[in-house]
Design a protein around this motif. Structure first.
Motif, PDB file in Angstrom:
ATOM      1  N   GLU A 723      -4.147  -0.375  10.052  1.00 27.43           N
ATOM      2  CA  GLU A 723      -2.898  -1.090  10.411  1.00 27.43           C
ATOM      3  C   GLU A 723      -2.978  -2.596  10.189  1.00 27.43           C
ATOM      4  OE1 GLU A 723      -4.165   1.235  12.441  1.00 27.43           O
ATOM      5  OE2 GLU A 723      -2.590   2.360  13.493  1.00 27.43           O
ATOM      6  N   GLU A 724      -4.070  -3.189  10.667  1.00 23.91           N
ATOM      7  CA  GLU A 724      -4.144  -4.642  10.573  1.00 23.91           C
ATOM      8  C   GLU A 724      -4.056  -5.104   9.118  1.00 23.91           C
ATOM      9  OE1 GLU A 724      -7.782  -6.526  11.760  1.00 23.91           O
ATOM     10  OE2 GLU A 724      -6.890  -8.544  11.598  1.00 23.91           O
ATOM     11  N   GLY A 725      -4.837  -4.418   8.275  1.00 24.86           N
ATOM     12  CA  GLY A 725      -4.841  -4.788   6.855  1.00 24.86           C
ATOM     13  C   GLY A 725      -3.477  -4.579   6.206  1.00 24.86           C
ATOM     14  N   ILE A 726      -2.808  -3.503   6.574  1.00 26.33           N
ATOM     15  CA  ILE A 726      -1.487  -3.233   5.994  1.00 26.33           C
ATOM     16  C   ILE A 726      -0.545  -4.400   6.287  1.00 26.33           C
ATOM     17  CG2 ILE A 726       0.566  -1.754   6.180  1.00 26.33           C
ATOM     18  CD1 ILE A 726      -1.355   0.624   6.696  1.00 26.33           C
ATOM     19  N   VAL A 727      -0.583  -4.854   7.525  1.00 25.07           N
ATOM     20  CA  VAL A 727       0.317  -5.937   7.917  1.00 25.07           C
ATOM     21  C   VAL A 727      -0.131  -7.268   7.314  1.00 25.07           C
ATOM     22  CG1 VAL A 727       1.139  -7.281   9.890  1.00 25.07           C
ATOM     23  CG2 VAL A 727       1.080  -4.783  10.017  1.00 25.07           C
ATOM     24  N   ARG A 728      -1.446  -7.504   7.288  1.00 20.16           N
ATOM     25  CA  ARG A 728      -1.929  -8.802   6.799  1.00 20.16           C
ATOM     26  C   ARG A 728      -2.001  -8.879   5.287  1.00 20.16           C
ATOM     27  NH1 ARG A 728      -6.735 -11.051  10.512  1.00 20.16           N
ATOM     28  NH2 ARG A 728      -6.189 -12.955   9.408  1.00 20.16           N
ATOM     29  N   GLY A 729      -1.912  -7.728   4.603  1.00 20.43           N
ATOM     30  CA  GLY A 729      -1.780  -7.804   3.145  1.00 20.43           C
ATOM     31  C   GLY A 729      -2.760  -6.997   2.324  1.00 20.43           C
ATOM     32  N   ILE A 730      -3.895  -6.563   2.892  1.00 17.31           N
ATOM     33  CA  ILE A 730      -4.826  -5.778   2.075  1.00 17.31           C
ATOM     34  C   ILE A 730      -5.695  -4.886   2.960  1.00 17.31           C
ATOM     35  CG2 ILE A 730      -6.651  -7.555   2.056  1.00 17.31           C
ATOM     36  CD1 ILE A 730      -7.155  -6.771  -0.916  1.00 17.31           C
ATOM     37  N   TYR A 731      -6.004  -3.701   2.470  1.00 18.32           N
ATOM     38  CA  TYR A 731      -6.954  -2.834   3.183  1.00 18.32           C
ATOM     39  C   TYR A 731      -7.578  -1.878   2.164  1.00 18.32           C
ATOM     40  CZ  TYR A 731      -3.592   0.953   2.808  1.00 18.32           C
ATOM     41  OH  TYR A 731      -2.753   1.901   2.298  1.00 18.32           O
ATOM     42  N   ARG A 732      -8.734  -1.335   2.544  1.00 23.58           N
ATOM     43  CA  ARG A 732      -9.442  -0.439   1.639  1.00 23.58           C
ATOM     44  C   ARG A 732      -8.859   0.962   1.778  1.00 23.58           C
ATOM     45  NH1 ARG A 732     -15.254  -1.900   0.786  1.00 23.58           N
ATOM     46  NH2 ARG A 732     -15.062  -2.547   2.956  1.00 23.58           N
ATOM     47  N   VAL A 733      -8.414   1.497   0.635  1.00 25.92           N
ATOM     48  CA  VAL A 733      -7.808   2.837   0.667  1.00 25.92           C
ATOM     49  C   VAL A 733      -8.873   3.905   0.468  1.00 25.92           C
ATOM     50  CG1 VAL A 733      -6.189   4.390  -0.502  1.00 25.92           C
ATOM     51  CG2 VAL A 733      -5.651   1.978  -0.279  1.00 25.92           C
ATOM     52  N   ARG A 734      -9.744   3.674  -0.536  1.00 33.63           N
ATOM     53  CA  ARG A 734     -10.770   4.690  -0.814  1.00 33.63           C
ATOM     54  C   ARG A 734     -12.017   3.999  -1.356  1.00 33.63           C
ATOM     55  NH1 ARG A 734      -8.813   9.484  -4.598  1.00 33.63           N
ATOM     56  NH2 ARG A 734      -9.789   8.322  -6.283  1.00 33.63           N
ATOM     57  N   PRO A 735     -13.120   4.108  -0.611  1.00 34.15           N
ATOM     58  CA  PRO A 735     -14.356   3.485  -1.101  1.00 34.15           C
ATOM     59  C   PRO A 735     -14.829   4.187  -2.368  1.00 34.15           C
ATOM     60  CG  PRO A 735     -14.606   4.358   1.158  1.00 34.15           C
ATOM     61  CD  PRO A 735     -13.308   4.848   0.639  1.00 34.15           C
ATOM     62  N   GLY A 736     -15.589   3.483  -3.170  1.00 34.97           N
ATOM     63  CA  GLY A 736     -16.121   4.067  -4.399  1.00 34.97           C
ATOM     64  C   GLY A 736     -17.215   5.083  -4.084  1.00 34.97           C
ATOM     65  N   THR A 777      -0.829  -4.867   0.029  1.00 36.83           N
ATOM     66  CA  THR A 777       0.555  -4.670   0.474  1.00 36.83           C
ATOM     67  C   THR A 777       1.364  -5.953   0.369  1.00 36.83           C
ATOM     68  OG1 THR A 777      -0.255  -5.034   2.703  1.00 36.83           O
ATOM     69  CG2 THR A 777       0.099  -2.741   2.027  1.00 36.83           C
ATOM     70  N   SER A 778       0.675  -7.104   0.473  1.00 34.13           N
ATOM     71  CA  SER A 778       1.446  -8.354   0.407  1.00 34.13           C
ATOM     72  C   SER A 778       0.608  -9.506  -0.131  1.00 34.13           C
ATOM     73  CB  SER A 778       1.980  -8.724   1.789  1.00 34.13           C
ATOM     74  OG  SER A 778       2.692  -9.947   1.699  1.00 34.13           O
ATOM     75  N   TYR A 779       0.832  -9.828  -1.396  1.00 28.13           N
ATOM     76  CA  TYR A 779       0.182 -11.013  -1.948  1.00 28.13           C
ATOM     77  C   TYR A 779       0.695 -12.255  -1.240  1.00 28.13           C
ATOM     78  CZ  TYR A 779      -2.041  -8.446  -5.723  1.00 28.13           C
ATOM     79  OH  TYR A 779      -2.857  -7.604  -6.435  1.00 28.13           O
ATOM     80  N   LYS A 780       1.942 -12.204  -0.876  1.00 23.59           N
ATOM     81  CA  LYS A 780       2.544 -13.374  -0.230  1.00 23.59           C
ATOM     82  C   LYS A 780       1.845 -13.678   1.100  1.00 23.59           C
ATOM     83  CE  LYS A 780       6.705 -15.577   1.283  1.00 23.59           C
ATOM     84  NZ  LYS A 780       8.131 -15.668   1.439  1.00 23.59           N
TER      85      LYS A 780
END
Ligand SMILES: Cc1ncc(C[n+]2csc(CCOP(=O)(O)OP(=O)(O)O)c2C)c(N)n1
Ligand SMILES: [Mg+2]
Length: 905
Positions: A723-736, A777-780
């Motif tokens: 959640e935090e990353g989604i709101v702040r602009g980036i989060y890890r979806v799937r590790p390599g 989610t948000s470059y801005k």
């Protein structure tokens, strides 16, 4: 019988002589008899019958939408004006003085700071009649009126607020110097800059008029849906005559008429001038506007002549005065406004001997002083009085005035009037102009005091101050005034959104648009919040799969549904209803945006937390109605703009005009707009829930821009703690994949995230690279956070530096970052400086075109293969893979190295 005049008299060119004056007279006398004995209703009926009959005989009567060039309200229908005229005149003069002093002083202090004297000088009477008798303040029963003031008239509005004791000397002194000590006043109406004062920004010409229509319509919506009784609220909009040339000004007139908005009154200040010169030198703006408004279904009230003309018009048995008034064009009227009475006598009255005789009883000076209607409080009062009583139609008052009224030779009626701000070229001229103005308006200052241009108020125990207060108290308090906070609000709990956080069912891929519509549906069904949701669509509801909402919640229609819809009986029929919840605006993105604004500011305007969701073709948002979005920012509007069918390659078939790859870049420029490019349904759910918390619970004046797309794919379940990353602009979806030495990071947003996920597989399987995939989610948001930290560090060199959030994350990660976007490369580039080692950006620079998604993604180089190549290239540059691996990959991945660059083709 063409014009019903008595005939046999000299005519204007083009008007034929009357071949049978006797016959004409009989007809005219019959009409007058009917009017006298049976009244105007019967007269209208008979005239309509005659017209019908004539048309049945095939007579082609020209359709006329204009009336003679005189006041619409005859003297006999003029109500007596209440109040104390002398008192009101003194108050108005004082406002005029302060407005002038404010602008001239600001420019003496700081040449070039600007400001306008002439607009308010022409419209002072229009406003003062409103303030003393009509505009209802926020404490009035029902919550008061909404008034859109003409932006360039702001000095006058400040001048009055100063007299009312609502602004200080210091503020007036700092007009247009908002950074000055003690605070200043914004140039024009800007709620962002003066959040407790101005309600509606109007200075981007055309937007105010348009927003006022949709405000009046939204007031009705609130009432019809039982959210607030707005029947006592009137929307007033003051426009310039030049402003009417903006397509936005007149473009939605029929909306107001169709909706029967008799809660809307426009006042067009027809001073016949705009910035450079006359609005219609060779024609008549009032007549032109009358025709347009009447044709669009408005009630038109012309206020052309002051009471001083009444006697002359009554005495003019020949009809020649009216004829002459009609013959003269605006450029010439402007000339009269700057000419001595002798010139007017000769040029205007002198045209016909009868008129010259009529004018004999007036001295040249009296001729010069005869006023235009918009400067006559009795005529203006009568117009407002009738306007607010008119039923079934919106009303426009076309008031003829003189630009720079009272400024004498340094502005009045001059072509340079608009930009006049210092009164003359030097000290001597300025002194003369100030003293003349003082004399003309009877300001009680001696010469030495006057030339210093002091701001003056009435003493608190003076009759004027008491009158001023008394009038405003009776009308519900001072305005403009803006409410900052909306009512208390509780955003839905995380629990209530849980259903959106899981993965899509097997074999049921969906688009982010579908995910959005599900969330919207859920919200609309919410027991507390549901009724506050205002879904807004231009003619695209079906494109977004929203037709289900039509039947379920209804489309708002003031008249309900007067027909049986063709699809009646079907589950998803086209239901219009008086209490419908959806605003279906037709093919009118600007109008829909104006509705969004009305709904998104209702927390302030009406104390109702309506939550607009305006979904549209993303290309027709920032690009098409960007200035309205800017205005929404200024207005501290709250709500969700949803750019549908977004993404230059994801909307693949529609081509150059539809495929949006830059709206996010434009969103960057609107300071209080939070922009998100969502890839998965759960991202949307998190952002929307958080948005409601931020805007409505915490009362932050921001609004959201979300892009949603129309490609169907599987959505995973939300990773824990994302959640935090989604709101702040980036989060890890799937590790390599683990255990690989070479590491990299792939960023994607929206549908392009799937390309990154596919690239992750190729890199792992074929090149031994373990790449983590991140959703940006948000470059801005990322950029804003980083810029804030960097700036703080610069200003606080001795303190422990703050770290941009993005830096904090990526300094812990190994390997290069490759970012792919369905937007231009400049999007990811925005944050490149804050990622240790920088990033490689892939994006959709260039015009869109129609093809398959795969084809387009290869063309723009944002497909999985292009991401793989960019990653290998980055790794090679860093020496983390051998250069030949990257070189070989071009061929292995099937990429044509000579293909043209998308930006250039
Ligand atoms: C969209 C837009 N274009 C241009 C301007 C610049 N501008 C400000 S006032 C003005 C002339 C206004 O004339 P009018 O509407 O007749 O108002 P008046 O001052 O005569 O009452 C212009 C061109 C603006 N504010 N907005
Ligand atoms: Mg004008």
């Amino acid at each position: 019988m063409e014009d019903g005049s008595d005939g046999g008299l000299p005519r204007a060119p083009g008007v034929d002589a009357d071949p049978d004056p006797l016959e004409t007279r009989e007809w005219v006398e019959s009409l007058e008899y009917i009017l006298e004995e049976k009244g105007p209703g019967r007269a209208t009926w008979l005239l309509n019958r005659l017209e019908d009959r004539a048309r049945r005989h095939g007579i082609d009567i020209p359709l006329g939408h204009t009336t003679p060039y005189c006041n619409t309200i005859p003297t006999r229908n003029q109500p007596a004006r209440p109040g104390d005229r002398e008192m009101e005149r003194r108050i108005k003069s004082m406002v005029r003085w302060n407005a002038l002093a404010m602008v001239v002083r600001a420019n003496l202090e700081s040449p070039g700071i600007g400001g306008h004297i002439s607009t308010y000088a022409s419209s002072a009477t229009l406003y003062e009649v409103g303030f003393n008798h009509f505009f209802k303040g926020p404490e009035a029963p029902g919550g008061g009126d909404q008034v859109y003031f003409q932006g360039h008239a702001s000095p006058g509005i400040y001048g009055r607020a100063f007299l009312e004791g609502r602004l200080t000397d210091k503020q007036l002194e700092n007009f247009r110097r908002e950074l000055g000590r003690g605070g200043g006043l914004s140039s024009y109406p800007h709620p962002w800059l003066m959040p407790e004062f101005w309600q509606f920004p109007t200075v981007s010409m055309g937007l105010g008029p348009m927003m006022s229509i949709f405000q009046a319509r939204f007031n009705r919506y609130l009432r019809d849906r039982g959210l607030k009784d707005t029947d006592a609220c009137r929307v007033w909009a003051f426009l310039g005559d030049g402003e009417c040339d903006e397509p936005e000004s007149l473009g939605c007139l029929t909306v107001a008429a169709r909706e029967g908005l008799d809660n809307l009154t426009w006042v067009v200040n027809c001073n016949l001038q705009r910035l450079d010169g006359p609005v219609r030198g060779n024609g008549k703006i009032i007549q032109e506007l009358e025709g347009i408004f009447r044709g669009a279904g408005w009630n038109v009230i012309k206020v052309v002549w002051s009471g001083q003309w009444d006697v002359l018009l009554e005495e003019d048995r020949s009809g020649l005065l009216l004829q002459r008034m009609m013959e003269v064009v605006d450029g010439q009227y402007q000339k009269y406004s700057v000419s001595p009475g002798s010139f007017v006598r000769q040029d205007f009255f002198g045209k016909y001997p009868e008129l010259a005789r009529l004018a004999e009883r007036l001295s040249d000076e009296e001729i010069q002083r005869i006023k235009r209607g918009g400067h006559d409080p009795d005529k203006v009062y009568a117009a407002f009085w009738h306007a607010v009583r008119h039923k079934g139609q919106p009303t426009v008052i076309l008031a003829k005035t003189i630009k720079g009224f009272g400024l004498g030779e340094y502005g009045e009626g001059q072509n340079v009037a608009h930009n006049q701000k210092s009164l003359g070229k030097d000290e001597t001229q300025r002194r003369r102009a100030i003293l003349l103005f003082r004399d003309r308006f009877g300001i009680a200052l001696n010469d030495e005091e006057a030339v210093k241009l002091p701001f003056i108020r009435f003493q608190e125990d003076s009759p004027e101050f008491k009158y001023l207060k008394e009038r405003r108290d009776a009308l519900g308090g001072s305005l403009p005034r803006r409410r900052r906070r909306g009512p208390e609000f509780k955003a839905p709990a995380a629990e209530e959104f849980k259903e959106f956080l899981g993965a899509t069912r097997d074999g049921a891929p969906m688009s982010t648009t579908m995910a959005f519509v599900r969330i919207l549906n859920r919200l609309m069904g919410h027991k507390e919040i549901g009724k506050l949701v205002v879904p807004i669509v231009p003619d695209e509801g079906r494109t977004f799969g929203m037709e289900g909402l039509y039947a379920r919640y209804g489309i708002y229609a003031a008249l309900g549904q007067l027909y049986t819809p063709v699809d009646a009986g079907q589950l998803q029929y086209y239901k219009e209803a008086r209490n419908g919840q959806v605003l279906q605006e037709g093919i009118n993105e600007a109008g829909a945006m104006a509705s969004f604004i009305a709904a998104g500011t209702a927390y302030s305007t009406h104390g109702v937390n309506t939550i607009p969701f305006y979904i549209y073709y993303s290309m027709f948002g920032f690009q098409r109605v960007g200035d309205l979005i800017w205005a929404a920012g200024d207005l501290r509007c709250r709500g969700f703009l949803v750019g549908g069918t977004a993404g230059r390659t994801t909307l693949n078939g529609e081509g150059l005009q539809h495929e949006d790859g830059h709206s996010h870049l434009m969103a960057l420029n609107v300071p209080n707009c939070r922009a998100y490019d969502a890839a998965f349904g759960y991202e949307l759910a998190v952002i929307i829930r958080d948005g409601m918390r931020v805007m409505y619970e915490q009362q932050e004046d921001v609004f959201y821009y979300l892009t949603v797309e129309n490609e169907n794919y599987d959505h995973p379940a939300m990773p824990d703690g994302a959640e935090e990353g989604i709101v702040r602009g980036i989060y890890r979806v799937r590790p390599g994949p683990g255990k690989k030495k070479v590491r990299a990071h792939l960023w994607g947003s929206g549908a392009i995230l799937n390309c990154a996920l596919k690239a992750q597989e190729i890199l792992g399987e074929r090149y031994g690279v373990s790449a983590d995939v991140w959703s940006v989610t948000s470059y801005k948001a990322l950029r804003q956070d980083a810029v804030e930290a960097t700036r703080w560090n610069m200003l606080h060199p001795g303190e422990a530096p703050r770290k941009p959030w993005l830096t904090e994350i990526f300094e812990k990660e190994k390997g290069p970052v490759v970012a792919a976007s369905d937007y231009v490369r400049a999007m990811p580039d925005l944050v490149a400086p804050f990622v240790p080692g920088g990033i490689t950006s892939l994006g959709t620079d260039g015009f869109g075109r129609s093809d398959t998604r795969e084809g387009l993604r290869r063309h723009f180089e944002v497909d999985a293969e292009s991401i793989v190549l960019a990653t290998l290239h980055s790794l090679a540059r860093r020496g983390e893979v051998e250069a030949k691996v990257a070189a070989k990959a071009v061929g292995e991945l099937g990429i044509d190295p000579e293909k043209p660059f998308s930006l250039l083709v």
